[in-house]
Design a protein around this motif. Sequence first.
Motif, PDB file in Angstrom:
ATOM      1  N   UNK A  83       1.023  -1.189  -0.283  1.00 11.12           N
ATOM      2  CA  UNK A  83       0.625  -0.057   0.266  1.00 11.12           C
ATOM      3  C   UNK A  83       0.569   1.132  -0.194  1.00 11.12           C
ATOM      4  N   UNK A  84       1.906   1.109   0.752  1.00  7.59           N
ATOM      5  CA  UNK A  84       3.091   2.582   0.827  1.00  7.59           C
ATOM      6  C   UNK A  84       3.555   2.287  -0.630  1.00  7.59           C
ATOM      7  N   UNK A  85       4.109   1.216  -0.809  1.00  9.96           N
ATOM      8  CA  UNK A  85       4.224   0.906  -2.130  1.00  9.96           C
ATOM      9  C   UNK A  85       3.680   2.330  -3.797  1.00  9.96           C
ATOM     10  N   UNK A  86       2.930   1.438  -3.326  1.00  5.41           N
ATOM     11  CA  UNK A  86       1.297   1.956  -4.335  1.00  5.41           C
ATOM     12  C   UNK A  86       1.166   3.658  -4.519  1.00  5.41           C
ATOM     13  N   UNK A  87       1.284   4.015  -3.097  1.00  6.59           N
ATOM     14  CA  UNK A  87       0.367   5.034  -2.837  1.00  6.59           C
ATOM     15  C   UNK A  87       1.832   6.446  -3.176  1.00  6.59           C
ATOM     16  N   UNK A  88       3.061   5.691  -3.083  1.00  9.23           N
ATOM     17  CA  UNK A  88       4.476   6.460  -3.344  1.00  9.23           C
ATOM     18  C   UNK A  88       4.253   6.785  -4.741  1.00  9.23           C
ATOM     19  N   UNK A  89       4.345   6.085  -5.591  1.00 14.44           N
ATOM     20  CA  UNK A  89       3.808   6.177  -7.043  1.00 14.44           C
ATOM     21  C   UNK A  89       3.657   6.538  -7.474  1.00 14.44           C
ATOM     22  N   UNK A 108       9.782  -2.726  -7.537  1.00 12.23           N
ATOM     23  CA  UNK A 108      10.780  -3.153  -7.146  1.00 12.23           C
ATOM     24  C   UNK A 108      11.427  -2.243  -6.080  1.00 12.23           C
ATOM     25  N   UNK A 109      11.330  -0.834  -6.944  1.00 15.96           N
ATOM     26  CA  UNK A 109      12.437   0.065  -5.808  1.00 15.96           C
ATOM     27  C   UNK A 109      11.506   1.040  -4.758  1.00 15.96           C
ATOM     28  N   UNK A 110      10.341   0.662  -4.745  1.00 23.65           N
ATOM     29  CA  UNK A 110       9.870   0.933  -3.043  1.00 23.65           C
ATOM     30  C   UNK A 110       9.762  -0.390  -2.658  1.00 23.65           C
ATOM     31  N   UNK A 111      10.140  -1.431  -3.183  1.00 21.27           N
ATOM     32  CA  UNK A 111       9.863  -2.960  -1.895  1.00 21.27           C
ATOM     33  C   UNK A 111      10.735  -3.079  -1.208  1.00 21.27           C
ATOM     34  N   UNK A 112      12.170  -3.202  -2.326  1.00 22.89           N
ATOM     35  CA  UNK A 112      13.327  -2.516  -1.844  1.00 22.89           C
ATOM     36  C   UNK A 112      14.094  -2.310  -0.451  1.00 22.89           C
ATOM     37  N   UNK A 113      13.319  -0.698  -0.237  1.00 24.67           N
ATOM     38  CA  UNK A 113      13.067  -0.157   0.283  1.00 24.67           C
ATOM     39  C   UNK A 113      12.542  -0.621   1.932  1.00 24.67           C
TER      40      UNK A 113
END
Length: 231
Positions: free
Chosen positions: A30-36, A82-87
């Motif tokens: 959810x956080x990754x999608x929100x950031x994108x 991928x970049x968001x989830x890596x972090x």
Amino acid sequence: MPSLEKSFKCIKNVIFDMDGLLLDTEILYEKAYENIMNRYEMTFHKDYQMKILGCDTDTINKFFVDELGLPCTYEEFQSQKDAEMAALSPHCNFMPGAKKLVEHLHKKNIPIAVATSSGQQSFDLKTQNHKEFFKLFNHIVLGSSDPEVKKGKPAPDIFLVCASRFPNKPKPEDCLVFEDSPNGVQGAKAAGMQVVMVPDPNLDKEQTKDATLVLKSLEEFKPEAFGLASF
């Protein structure tokens, strides 16, 4: 919700979903999608997450790009995810009751496996701090990168492939699946398996009706109801 005291058909093998069931990854996604979406001055809504729970990578990419109109290619969206989830992935924790249940079944020599829509790279990221835990499973099927899984959930493919890889070669009806998503429940039922659902509390109750049993948490599960050794 069915009674927890009810008895169900006895089973021999157990198959677990991973995201939102064993690992608390949905909050990370959810956080990754929100950031994108924020980068494109768009807003991520909670109901989006409900629509893509349990889906494979291609389906999720198409949802954001085609349905929501994100102005990027599938590859660009995947790269950002991928970049968001890596972090975010190093902060991934177990869902309540997951570790206790899996360790119990392993100790009692119940064959267990994982059937997740994740691909290899995504799986490696999310499990990097839990490698010993995932060694407890007989095998792990990664829906987005396994050539034998032709269609993602809600198709039954991943569950049938997963069952076929157990050494004891169980029939579908001898397997119990644990899932958190409606897509996963539909896939397990289509495979001819009983399925215990632990849904997101925000999920519409109507979308839980196809499950054999619905629980608020894995902590509520009673193995003896399915003919397994009790805690």
